[in-house]
Scaffold this active site. Structure first.
Site, short mmCIF file in Angstrom:
data_model
loop_
_atom_site.label_atom_id
_atom_site.label_comp_id
_atom_site.label_asym_id
_atom_site.label_seq_id
_atom_site.Cartn_x
_atom_site.Cartn_y
_atom_site.Cartn_z
N ARG A 49 0.84 -1.20 0.00
CA ARG A 49 0.00 0.00 0.00
C ARG A 49 0.87 1.25 0.00
NH1 ARG A 49 -4.05 -1.51 5.04
NH2 ARG A 49 -4.86 -3.48 4.22
N ASP A 51 0.35 5.53 0.91
CA ASP A 51 -0.57 6.48 1.53
C ASP A 51 -1.02 7.53 0.52
OD1 ASP A 51 -0.44 5.23 4.00
OD2 ASP A 51 1.20 6.51 4.73
N ARG A 194 8.35 7.82 6.15
CA ARG A 194 8.09 9.22 6.46
C ARG A 194 8.47 9.54 7.91
NH1 ARG A 194 2.03 9.81 4.84
NH2 ARG A 194 2.32 11.92 5.69
#
Length: 248
Positions: A49, A51, A194
């Site tokens: 996945r 974001d 991140r």
């Protein structure tokens, strides 16, 4: 037959990869295009996945289709149905048991920071104007290489069984006005890159010391780590598979 599709996309207009009830994800758009081509409902499984707002240079997904995928004719048709910010690069037949997520053994990301205000990089890189000690950031990054528990860099609400990841590479490179963080691992946790970048920026600005950075990693507490930097600077750049999953 099962195929691996290589995809790239600009994530600005999408709420991440995953299908969602109240927002448009990349997966939804691709499934709609494939279903139209094959005139049947096609569901896809991604290698992972991303974001909302995160970009992708290379990702893979697998799909099962009744007909043999005739490249390049169908590839042209598929790309003509997709919006300009999503592209299918290639399609490869794989063994029936091949899995885009579970068979991937290595993934790479890069995070781009622009050191000058550049309107042409809006949505493509994070503008960070504060002075940075890049050498110190690289020294901190080397502490992450190897097998570690990265719970301190993971989103709190996640469904993983453990937080152990093996990082093969983590370093910063200056490319003109761009400062780029490159990281490669066998797996990544949700929000991990991140959070790592945000914490390394704290090292670079002198907000935390090298010793404090080590203690954050060992402490496994997300609240002690740095901020999640904005998504627009993050790019999934590579996903690798063993050769034996492919038919040819």
């Amino acid at each position: 037959m099962r195929y691996f599709f290589e995809i790239s996309y600009n994530g600005t207009n999408y709420h991440g990869w995953q299908n969602q009830a109240n927002a448009v994800g990349v997966q939804e758009v691709v499934e709609a295009a494939l279903s139209k081509i094959f005139r049947a409902k096609i569901e896809i499984v991604g290698s992972g996945r991303t974001d909302a707002g995160v970009h992708c240079v290379q990702q893979f997904f697998h799909a099962d289709v009744e007909n043999e995928f005739d490249e390049p004719t169908w590839l042209i048709k598929l790309n003509s149905l997709l919006p300009k910010d999503i592209s299918i690069r290639s399609v490869q037949p794989v063994k029936q048991e091949a899995h885009a997520r579970y068979d991937a053994f290595e993934r790479s990301y890069e995070y781009k920071i622009t050191r000058v205000k550049d309107p042409l990089l809006i949505g493509q890189a994070y503008y960070f104007f504060k002075s940075l000690d890049v050498a110190n950031m690289n020294r901190a990054a080397t502490l992450l290489v190897g097998e570690h528990d990265f719970e301190c860099f993971s989103k709190v609400k996640t469904d993983v069984n453990h937080f152990i990841c093996t990082l093969k590479k983590a370093n910063w490179n200056q490319k003109g006005d761009l400062l780029v963080f490159n990281v490669t691992a066998n797996r990544f946790l949700r929000g991990m890159v991140r959070a790592i970048v945000g914490t390394l920026l704290d090292v670079g600005t002198g907000k935390i010391t090298m010793k404090e950075f080590e203690e954050i990693v060992k402490g496994k507490d997300r609240k002690k780590a740095g901020m999640n930097v904005p998504p627009e600077g993050l790019y999934l750049t590579s996903v690798k598979y063993p050769k034996n999953v492919f038919v040819k």
